[in-house]
Design a protein around this motif. Structure first.
Motif, PDB file in Angstrom:
ATOM      1  N   LEU A 260       0.832  -1.208   0.000  1.00 27.40           N
ATOM      2  CA  LEU A 260       0.000   0.000   0.000  1.00 27.40           C
ATOM      3  C   LEU A 260       0.868   1.260   0.000  1.00 27.40           C
ATOM      4  CD1 LEU A 260      -2.787   1.299   0.061  1.00 27.40           C
ATOM      5  CD2 LEU A 260      -2.836   0.953   2.549  1.00 27.40           C
ATOM      6  N   ARG A 261       2.068   1.157   0.545  1.00 27.85           N
ATOM      7  CA  ARG A 261       2.957   2.330   0.549  1.00 27.85           C
ATOM      8  C   ARG A 261       3.382   2.753  -0.862  1.00 27.85           C
ATOM      9  NH1 ARG A 261       4.433   0.351   5.717  1.00 27.85           N
ATOM     10  NH2 ARG A 261       6.070  -1.026   4.935  1.00 27.85           N
ATOM     11  N   LEU A 262       3.169   1.901  -1.853  1.00 30.36           N
ATOM     12  CA  LEU A 262       3.483   2.279  -3.238  1.00 30.36           C
ATOM     13  C   LEU A 262       2.434   3.238  -3.809  1.00 30.36           C
ATOM     14  CD1 LEU A 262       4.354  -1.304  -4.575  1.00 30.36           C
ATOM     15  CD2 LEU A 262       5.983   0.536  -3.990  1.00 30.36           C
ATOM     16  N   ALA A 263       1.241   3.207  -3.236  1.00 33.52           N
ATOM     17  CA  ALA A 263       0.160   4.097  -3.704  1.00 33.52           C
ATOM     18  C   ALA A 263       0.400   5.495  -3.134  1.00 33.52           C
ATOM     19  CB  ALA A 263      -1.185   3.536  -3.234  1.00 33.52           C
ATOM     20  N   ALA A 264      -0.430   6.458  -3.542  1.00 32.68           N
ATOM     21  CA  ALA A 264      -0.305   7.819  -3.010  1.00 32.68           C
ATOM     22  C   ALA A 264      -0.465   7.774  -1.484  1.00 32.68           C
ATOM     23  CB  ALA A 264      -1.384   8.715  -3.639  1.00 32.68           C
ATOM     24  N   PRO A 265       0.197   8.687  -0.769  1.00 34.36           N
ATOM     25  CA  PRO A 265       0.165   8.616   0.708  1.00 34.36           C
ATOM     26  C   PRO A 265      -1.252   8.681   1.288  1.00 34.36           C
ATOM     27  CG  PRO A 265       1.757  10.263  -0.053  1.00 34.36           C
ATOM     28  CD  PRO A 265       1.058   9.763  -1.276  1.00 34.36           C
ATOM     29  N   ASN A 266      -2.133   9.399   0.626  1.00 35.66           N
ATOM     30  CA  ASN A 266      -3.505   9.507   1.150  1.00 35.66           C
ATOM     31  C   ASN A 266      -4.489   8.629   0.355  1.00 35.66           C
ATOM     32  OD1 ASN A 266      -3.427  10.921  -1.193  1.00 35.66           O
ATOM     33  ND2 ASN A 266      -4.529  12.735  -0.426  1.00 35.66           N
ATOM     34  N   ALA A 267      -3.975   7.572  -0.250  1.00 34.43           N
ATOM     35  CA  ALA A 267      -4.857   6.679  -1.036  1.00 34.43           C
ATOM     36  C   ALA A 267      -5.899   6.048  -0.111  1.00 34.43           C
ATOM     37  CB  ALA A 267      -4.021   5.585  -1.691  1.00 34.43           C
ATOM     38  N   ILE A 268      -7.088   5.820  -0.662  1.00 33.63           N
ATOM     39  CA  ILE A 268      -8.107   5.099   0.109  1.00 33.63           C
ATOM     40  C   ILE A 268      -8.165   3.651  -0.384  1.00 33.63           C
ATOM     41  CG2 ILE A 268      -9.531   7.069   0.792  1.00 33.63           C
ATOM     42  CD1 ILE A 268     -11.442   6.335  -1.557  1.00 33.63           C
ATOM     43  N   VAL A 269      -8.521   2.749   0.543  1.00 31.95           N
ATOM     44  CA  VAL A 269      -8.625   1.320   0.217  1.00 31.95           C
ATOM     45  C   VAL A 269     -10.088   0.911   0.314  1.00 31.95           C
ATOM     46  CG1 VAL A 269      -7.995  -1.023   0.903  1.00 31.95           C
ATOM     47  CG2 VAL A 269      -6.309   0.832   1.073  1.00 31.95           C
ATOM     48  N   MET A 270     -10.581   0.295  -0.760  1.00 33.55           N
ATOM     49  CA  MET A 270     -11.989  -0.100  -0.821  1.00 33.55           C
ATOM     50  C   MET A 270     -12.113  -1.606  -1.055  1.00 33.55           C
ATOM     51  SD  MET A 270     -13.212   3.041  -3.288  1.00 33.55           S
ATOM     52  CE  MET A 270     -14.945   2.683  -3.183  1.00 33.55           C
ATOM     53  N   HIS A 271     -13.249  -2.141  -0.673  1.00 30.99           N
ATOM     54  CA  HIS A 271     -13.565  -3.560  -0.936  1.00 30.99           C
ATOM     55  C   HIS A 271     -15.089  -3.686  -0.851  1.00 30.99           C
ATOM     56  CE1 HIS A 271     -13.694  -7.869  -0.889  1.00 30.99           C
ATOM     57  NE2 HIS A 271     -12.394  -8.016  -0.764  1.00 30.99           N
ATOM     58  N   PRO A 272     -15.722  -4.319  -1.846  1.00 29.73           N
ATOM     59  CA  PRO A 272     -17.196  -4.393  -1.793  1.00 29.73           C
ATOM     60  C   PRO A 272     -17.711  -5.390  -0.756  1.00 29.73           C
ATOM     61  CG  PRO A 272     -16.362  -5.628  -3.686  1.00 29.73           C
ATOM     62  CD  PRO A 272     -15.178  -4.936  -3.068  1.00 29.73           C
ATOM     63  N   GLY A 273     -16.810  -6.265  -0.254  1.00 27.93           N
ATOM     64  CA  GLY A 273     -17.254  -7.336   0.634  1.00 27.93           C
ATOM     65  C   GLY A 273     -17.997  -8.404  -0.171  1.00 27.93           C
ATOM     66  N   PRO A 274     -18.028  -9.649   0.293  1.00 31.61           N
ATOM     67  CA  PRO A 274     -17.372 -10.097   1.516  1.00 31.61           C
ATOM     68  C   PRO A 274     -15.860 -10.212   1.319  1.00 31.61           C
ATOM     69  CG  PRO A 274     -18.459 -11.949   0.414  1.00 31.61           C
ATOM     70  CD  PRO A 274     -18.806 -10.735  -0.362  1.00 31.61           C
ATOM     71  N   MET A 275     -15.115  -9.822   2.363  1.00 36.56           N
ATOM     72  CA  MET A 275     -13.646  -9.849   2.285  1.00 36.56           C
ATOM     73  C   MET A 275     -13.116 -11.217   2.678  1.00 36.56           C
ATOM     74  SD  MET A 275     -11.933  -6.602   4.120  1.00 36.56           S
ATOM     75  CE  MET A 275     -13.099  -6.369   5.427  1.00 36.56           C
ATOM     76  N   ASN A 276     -12.070 -11.617   2.019  1.00 37.36           N
ATOM     77  CA  ASN A 276     -11.331 -12.796   2.464  1.00 37.36           C
ATOM     78  C   ASN A 276      -9.995 -12.311   2.977  1.00 37.36           C
ATOM     79  OD1 ASN A 276     -13.137 -14.982   1.862  1.00 37.36           O
ATOM     80  ND2 ASN A 276     -12.831 -14.444  -0.287  1.00 37.36           N
ATOM     81  N   ARG A 277      -9.945 -12.107   4.291  1.00 40.35           N
ATOM     82  CA  ARG A 277      -8.717 -11.608   4.903  1.00 40.35           C
ATOM     83  C   ARG A 277      -7.618 -12.654   4.719  1.00 40.35           C
ATOM     84  NH1 ARG A 277      -9.758  -7.731   9.220  1.00 40.35           N
ATOM     85  NH2 ARG A 277     -11.934  -7.049   9.042  1.00 40.35           N
ATOM     86  N   GLY A 278      -6.437 -12.180   4.386  1.00 43.74           N
ATOM     87  CA  GLY A 278      -5.314 -13.111   4.209  1.00 43.74           C
ATOM     88  C   GLY A 278      -5.287 -13.745   2.835  1.00 43.74           C
ATOM     89  N   ILE A 279      -6.256 -13.394   1.972  1.00 46.60           N
ATOM     90  CA  ILE A 279      -6.200 -13.884   0.583  1.00 46.60           C
ATOM     91  C   ILE A 279      -6.011 -12.686  -0.348  1.00 46.60           C
ATOM     92  CG2 ILE A 279      -7.354 -15.159  -1.263  1.00 46.60           C
ATOM     93  CD1 ILE A 279      -8.734 -16.821   0.876  1.00 46.60           C
ATOM     94  N   GLU A 280      -7.015 -11.765  -0.388  1.00 49.67           N
ATOM     95  CA  GLU A 280      -6.786 -10.587  -1.222  1.00 49.67           C
ATOM     96  C   GLU A 280      -6.352  -9.369  -0.398  1.00 49.67           C
ATOM     97  OE1 GLU A 280      -9.829 -12.000  -1.101  1.00 49.67           O
ATOM     98  OE2 GLU A 280     -11.308 -10.498  -0.493  1.00 49.67           O
ATOM     99  N   ILE A 281      -6.569  -9.431   0.909  1.00 44.02           N
ATOM    100  CA  ILE A 281      -6.243  -8.244   1.712  1.00 44.02           C
ATOM    101  C   ILE A 281      -5.740  -8.662   3.095  1.00 44.02           C
ATOM    102  CG2 ILE A 281      -8.619  -7.938   2.592  1.00 44.02           C
ATOM    103  CD1 ILE A 281      -8.176  -4.862   2.093  1.00 44.02           C
ATOM    104  N   ASP A 282      -4.709  -7.952   3.546  1.00 38.24           N
ATOM    105  CA  ASP A 282      -4.138  -8.165   4.875  1.00 38.24           C
ATOM    106  C   ASP A 282      -5.043  -7.436   5.873  1.00 38.24           C
ATOM    107  OD1 ASP A 282      -2.398  -7.587   7.185  1.00 38.24           O
ATOM    108  OD2 ASP A 282      -0.748  -8.230   5.892  1.00 38.24           O
ATOM    109  N   SER A 283      -5.297  -8.049   7.017  1.00 40.72           N
ATOM    110  CA  SER A 283      -6.164  -7.413   8.014  1.00 40.72           C
ATOM    111  C   SER A 283      -5.651  -6.052   8.453  1.00 40.72           C
ATOM    112  CB  SER A 283      -6.313  -8.308   9.251  1.00 40.72           C
ATOM    113  OG  SER A 283      -7.346  -9.230   9.024  1.00 40.72           O
ATOM    114  N   ARG A 284      -4.323  -5.887   8.458  1.00 42.29           N
ATOM    115  CA  ARG A 284      -3.783  -4.578   8.886  1.00 42.29           C
ATOM    116  C   ARG A 284      -4.186  -3.471   7.910  1.00 42.29           C
ATOM    117  NH1 ARG A 284       2.305  -6.319   9.099  1.00 42.29           N
ATOM    118  NH2 ARG A 284       1.439  -7.612   7.440  1.00 42.29           N
ATOM    119  N   VAL A 285      -4.423  -3.838   6.663  1.00 40.72           N
ATOM    120  CA  VAL A 285      -4.889  -2.851   5.687  1.00 40.72           C
ATOM    121  C   VAL A 285      -6.406  -2.705   5.779  1.00 40.72           C
ATOM    122  CG1 VAL A 285      -5.081  -2.300   3.233  1.00 40.72           C
ATOM    123  CG2 VAL A 285      -2.968  -3.307   4.125  1.00 40.72           C
TER     124      VAL A 285
END
Ligand code: ASP
Length: 322
Positions: A260-285
Motif C-alpha cells: 500500500l505504501r506504493l500508492a499515493a500517501p492519502n490513497a483510500i482502500v476499498m472492498h465491496p465485501g465479503p472480504m477474504n482476509r489473508g487472501i486478497e487483503i491483509d487485516s492490517r490494511v
C-alpha cells in the motif's frame, strides 16, 4: 430493453449504469448524500415511499445488499416483502415470471432482484406491468449498479473530484459485476486513469473496460494510485476445475501494508465485501487508517434510498388512478 429513464427524464428502472448520463449519476449521489447518516446519528426517516410496496427477490446469497435495500425501503416508509427464494415456488418449478406476476397481483410496485442468470433484470423490465419498476441488486458477472454508485459516492466523499484520479482495481475482475459497474460510473464521471490488476486468467477480455491499463504485477498497478479497490476471488463463478492456491495468490496479489505504501500517501482502500482476509487483503490494511470499507457499507444504504426515492417519484406518473 425498455428504457431506464422515462420520457420526462425520471428514473424508471435501474439494471445497469451503462448509458446513464453524468447528470443522472450526480443527482443520485447528491440525493444519497442527503440521506446519509453516520453510525451514531439517528437514521433518516421519511415518507418518500409511503404506499409503495417493494419486493426483494434474492436468488443468490447477499448480506450487505439485501440488508441495505430492506433498511433503505423501510426508512422511506415502504411496505417491504423479503422473499426467501430458496423456499419459494421457483424450486417447485414456477417460472420466475410467474413469481413476479404473482407478486404484481399483490400490488408490488418495485422489484429488487439478484440472480445468477445474466439478462434476467432486462427480461423483467420488458415483462412487468407498465406501473412496475425493476432494480438489479446484482446480475451474474455483468452488473451491480447500486454498488457502482456507492463506490463512486465513497470516492467523491474522500477525493472531491473524479478528473485526474488514478484508480486501481485488483483481483478477480473477470468475474466481477462490481468492477464492471464501478468502472462504468467512474468513466462517465471523468476518470481516465483506470488500472486493472490480476493474474492473466482473472483479467477481463480485451474488448471490455475500454481505455483501462492492464497489469499482472500489483506493484506496477499501485504506483501513486489515489484509490485502491480490492476484489474477492469469485470461485462460485468459475469452472469447477479452476483451482487457485490462496497462499500463492496472497503472495502475488494480496494488499499488504508494504504494498500500500506504493500508492499515493492519502490513497483510500476499498472492498465491496465479503472480504477474504489473508487472501486478497491483509487485516492490517482492511482495518487500517486508509480503509473506507465500512463507509462503503454506510453509503450503500444512502445510495439505495436515493435510487428507491428517485424511482418512487417517477412511479407516481405511471400508476393507475383510483
Ligand atoms: N458482494 C459483491 C457482489 O455481490 C462482491 C462479491 O460478492 O465479491 O458482487
Amino acid at each position: 430493453m425498455r428504457a431506464q429513464i422515462d420520457s420526462a427524464g425520471g428514473l424508471r428502472h435501474l439494471v445497469t449504469l451503462e448509458g446513464l448520463s453524468r447528470e443522472t449519476l450526480l443527482s443520485l449521489l447528491d440525493r444519497a448524500e442527503n440521506y446519509r447518516r453516520i453510525p451514531g446519528q439517528p437514521a433518516y426517516e421519511g415518507r418518500e415511499l409511503a404506499g409503495v410496496t417493494v419486493s426483494n427477490l434474492f436468488f443468490e446469497p447477499s448480506t450487505r445488499t439485501r440488508a441495505s435495500f430492506d433498511l433503505a425501503a423501510r426508512r422511506l416508509g415502504a411496505h417491504v416483502l423479503n422473499m426467501d427464494m430458496q423456499s419459494s415456488s421457483r424450486v417447485k418449478g414456477e417460472t420466475m415470471l410467474d413469481t413476479v406476476y404473482t407478486l404484481e397481483a399483490m400490488n408490488t410496485d418495485v422489484f429488487v432482484i439478484r440472480d445468477t442468470e445474466a439478462g434476467l433484470p432486462e427480461f423483467l423490465i420488458d415483462h412487468v406491468a407498465p406501473h412496475v419498476s425493476v432494480i438489479s441488486a446484482g446480475e451474474a458477472h455483468c452488473s451491480h449498479p447500486t454498488q457502482g454508485l456507492l463506490d463512486v459516492l465513497t470516492i467523491r466523499t474522500h477525493k472531491r473530484r473524479f478528473e485526474g484520479l488514478k484508480v486501481v482495481i485488483v483481483g478477480d475482475i473477470r468475474h466481477s459485476r462490481v468492477a464492471r459497474s464501478t468502472a462504468q460510473a467512474l468513466t462517465t464521471l471523468g476518470v481516465t486513469d483506470l488500472r486493472l490488476v490480476g493474474p492473466e486468467s482473472l483479467l477481463p477480455d480485451e474488448n471490455e473496460f475500454r481505455g483501462a491499463q492492464r497489469f499482472t504485477r500489483i506493484e506496477d498497478g499501485l504506483a501513486d494510485a489515489d484509490v485502491v479497490m480490492m476484489l474477492r476471488i469469485q470461485k462460485e463463478r468459475m469452472a469447477v476445475d479452476a483451482s487457485l492456491d490462496d497462499a500463492a495468490y496472497f503472495r502475488d496479489f494480496g494488499l499488504t501494508p508494504a504494498r500500500l505504501r506504493l500508492a499515493a500517501p492519502n490513497a483510500i482502500v476499498m472492498h465491496p465485501g465479503p472480504m477474504n482476509r489473508g487472501i486478497e487483503i491483509d487485516s492490517r490494511v482492511a482495518d487500517g487508517p486508509q480503509s473506507v470499507i465500512r463507509e462503503q457499507v454506510n453509503n450503500g444504504v444512502a445510495v439505495r434510498m436515493a435510487v428507491l426515492a428517485a424511482i418512487a417519484a417517477t412511479l407516481t406518473r405511471h400508476r393507475l388512478p383510483l
